[in-house]
Design a protein around this motif. Sequence first.
Motif, PDB file in Angstrom:
ATOM      1  N   LEU A  49      30.747  -2.542  41.231  1.00 21.51           N
ATOM      2  CA  LEU A  49      29.719  -1.770  41.550  1.00 21.51           C
ATOM      3  C   LEU A  49      30.133   0.093  41.986  1.00 21.51           C
ATOM      4  O   LEU A  49      28.797   0.570  41.556  1.00 21.51           O
ATOM      5  CB  LEU A  49      30.270  -1.989  43.383  1.00 21.51           C
ATOM      6  CG  LEU A  49      29.838  -1.516  44.324  1.00 21.51           C
ATOM      7  CD1 LEU A  49      27.901  -1.278  44.454  1.00 21.51           C
ATOM      8  CD2 LEU A  49      29.531  -2.063  45.857  1.00 21.51           C
ATOM      9  N   ALA A  50      31.389   0.067  41.746  1.00 24.02           N
ATOM     10  CA  ALA A  50      31.361   1.838  41.079  1.00 24.02           C
ATOM     11  C   ALA A  50      30.586   2.236  39.936  1.00 24.02           C
ATOM     12  O   ALA A  50      30.384   3.124  39.968  1.00 24.02           O
ATOM     13  CB  ALA A  50      32.930   2.343  41.120  1.00 24.02           C
ATOM     14  N   ARG A  51      30.785   1.532  38.947  1.00 25.33           N
ATOM     15  CA  ARG A  51      30.165   1.809  38.111  1.00 25.33           C
ATOM     16  C   ARG A  51      28.337   2.025  37.781  1.00 25.33           C
ATOM     17  O   ARG A  51      28.143   2.930  37.871  1.00 25.33           O
ATOM     18  CB  ARG A  51      30.017   0.200  36.628  1.00 25.33           C
ATOM     19  CG  ARG A  51      29.292   1.541  35.662  1.00 25.33           C
ATOM     20  CD  ARG A  51      29.304  -0.072  34.178  1.00 25.33           C
ATOM     21  NE  ARG A  51      31.332  -0.445  34.526  1.00 25.33           N
ATOM     22  CZ  ARG A  51      32.035  -1.221  34.820  1.00 25.33           C
ATOM     23  NH1 ARG A  51      31.267  -2.236  35.181  1.00 25.33           N
ATOM     24  NH2 ARG A  51      33.695  -1.448  35.139  1.00 25.33           N
ATOM     25  N   THR A  52      27.843   1.619  38.898  1.00 25.76           N
ATOM     26  CA  THR A  52      26.722   0.780  39.449  1.00 25.76           C
ATOM     27  C   THR A  52      26.403   2.754  40.553  1.00 25.76           C
ATOM     28  O   THR A  52      25.213   2.578  39.968  1.00 25.76           O
ATOM     29  CB  THR A  52      25.856  -0.109  39.967  1.00 25.76           C
ATOM     30  OG1 THR A  52      25.952  -1.078  39.595  1.00 25.76           O
ATOM     31  CG2 THR A  52      24.806   0.785  40.282  1.00 25.76           C
ATOM     32  N   MET A  53      27.181   2.293  40.972  1.00 24.99           N
ATOM     33  CA  MET A  53      27.132   4.017  41.857  1.00 24.99           C
ATOM     34  C   MET A  53      26.673   5.753  40.717  1.00 24.99           C
ATOM     35  O   MET A  53      26.318   6.403  41.202  1.00 24.99           O
ATOM     36  CB  MET A  53      28.139   3.816  42.873  1.00 24.99           C
ATOM     37  CG  MET A  53      28.296   2.974  43.517  1.00 24.99           C
ATOM     38  SD  MET A  53      29.409   3.463  45.083  1.00 24.99           S
ATOM     39  CE  MET A  53      29.246   4.743  45.758  1.00 24.99           C
ATOM     40  N   ARG A  54      28.360   5.378  39.823  1.00 25.87           N
ATOM     41  CA  ARG A  54      27.649   6.564  38.986  1.00 25.87           C
ATOM     42  C   ARG A  54      26.653   6.460  38.366  1.00 25.87           C
ATOM     43  O   ARG A  54      26.444   7.951  37.879  1.00 25.87           O
ATOM     44  CB  ARG A  54      29.442   6.628  38.689  1.00 25.87           C
ATOM     45  CG  ARG A  54      30.720   6.562  39.312  1.00 25.87           C
ATOM     46  CD  ARG A  54      32.158   5.962  38.224  1.00 25.87           C
ATOM     47  NE  ARG A  54      32.606   5.832  38.987  1.00 25.87           N
ATOM     48  CZ  ARG A  54      34.561   5.058  38.770  1.00 25.87           C
ATOM     49  NH1 ARG A  54      34.369   5.364  37.996  1.00 25.87           N
ATOM     50  NH2 ARG A  54      35.171   5.206  39.746  1.00 25.87           N
TER      51      ARG A  54
END
Length: 640
Positions: free
Chosen positions: A173-178
């Motif tokens: 999820l963090a990768r998608t946000m970035r």
Amino acid sequence: MTDERSSSDAEAGTEREVGDRTDDRSVSSSDESPDAEAASEDGLTIADFHDASQREGSPVLTAAAVARALEIPHEAASERLEDLASRGELERLSVSADPVVWYPTEFEDLTDRERVVVFPKRREIVVDRPDQFTRAQLSQFAHLADANGEQGYRYVVRPEDVWQTPHESFDDLARTMRQALGQRSEALEDWVESQWDRAHQFRLATHEDGYTVLEAQTAEIMGNVARQKLGEEHVHAPISETEDWVREGAEAAIKRVLYEAGYPVQDHRELESGEDLEIDLEASLRDYQQTWVDQFAEAGEGVFVGPPGSGKTVAAMGAMAHVGGETLILVPSRDLARQWSETILEYTSLEAHQIGQYHGGQKNVRPVTIATYQIAGMDRHRSLFDDREWGLVVFDECQHVPSDVYRRSTHLQSRHRLGLSASPIREDDRQKEIFTLVGPPIGTDWEALFEAGFVAEPELEIRYVPWGDEEQQNAYGSADGRERYRIAARNRGKVDEVRYLLSAHPGAKALVFVDYLEQGRDIAAALDVPFLSGETPHHERRRLLEEFRRDESDLLVVSRVGDEGIDLPTADLAIVASGLGGSRRQGTQRAGRTMRPAGGALVYVLATRGTREEEFARRQLQHLGRKGITVREQTVDAEN
């Protein structure tokens, strides 16, 4: 004051860092102004301005707004804004409402490129000119709250958006946000991670002896949350420090109670799928429809959310084919039951003997059964549905599910659940219950479908119509409350306006919507066309709709029965003569009758000039404006 501002400056810096993006999605440290860093404590930095902008909720500020946000005198704010402007970091603009407004110079460089600005404290993301990749990424963890063409997309990251994200881990999820933001927003990620953890504290599982168990990650969370919120009607007794024995049939209630407490429950029960049923979808899904089906397959449940005309029904058949089990489809009316049956026969490999309808007109339970919510909720019929092991239950128009009449149908147990809705909003603000009772939202933002050409964006215009006669106008003046709205809605001047609009669009297939039976009869008589209402016999409804679909007729007057109870054919022109005082969902449904993959769709909303109906129309159509539909306004001259 100094300590408070320094913490805000850190956040404002984060906003600037993720704001300007180059093609390689990185931000150079040279973007920071050396003058800003060198500013004295008594001066005003661009970071202070961003901080004030966040507090006031606007990128354009007056000196008074800056003074208020930063708690400094008005005169000092003006002097410091002038100083920032002299350093080239702010621009000033004189406007009629206030002597001067100020905005960052960098705003003038937004014409041809995408820009993302994050407000971590408010958990908002504002995007100008977003590309499809950014919007697709944002839709996985944020809610599109406002859209205004190519500019001004405002996303809000709500707890439920994080709880329902399709990612396997927080790192994913963090990768998608970035990827979406162009860089890391530490404050926002920290909050998102806390919500991710909340969404994985509880789960329902099947014990080896067959009963259901509520499991918690820790004894503390079990004792401080579950055992404080749940009672004897939910669980029999503790099994261990982290496990409770669940009462049969209480699973949905447990999920709802803990969801409302801020802890969504992961449902990992080993439910029966019923008999296998081979279903082949004999239609090609669009890319976004296939994405819906894939997300449903991953989660095992969900609600397909998309505008009318986006193909939610066909996508639901894709989900049926994936499940490959016996299916129960719940609908609001027998007309929709019949239309579902016909559509399944058209788009799947199923044959007529495999499909049953169960409502007031006929009562057949088959491998695929289409029933009305009312029948499914009645005690004398419930056992027929309870005794069958359904692989999938589909809740059509699932925005009704939280209502007392419909929610009993959600007690039916199945391995998979799927809801369909163009607009899962409720005037009683119980829409969260839709997602606890059925599943998380799955969908594509409306603007993306408009841009891709899958669904036509209707041209929507509110027309303010003068009174047709003095008698009604005088009656409005002496009435009060709901009666005033009723009189304005039935303004006889609208009959002439309907005639005018129809003459202005010769050859268009048109639907005229009304809320009042008497008004519908009057308009239908004046135009010499049929009036389709709840009083129209089912066989007559079917004949009128088929004639309209086959282009044997090009005009129908329709009561509110057409909002959801029947599957109206699409039209070139929709005229809403009355009804916008109802709900936001009603406006969505009526505007949606013109949405299809062809252009030229028009929606006219008639409101009596100078009455409360004007306010109702504007307020209810704001919802469509936030979905990317352009809403115009026009005052009608008396001679029209």
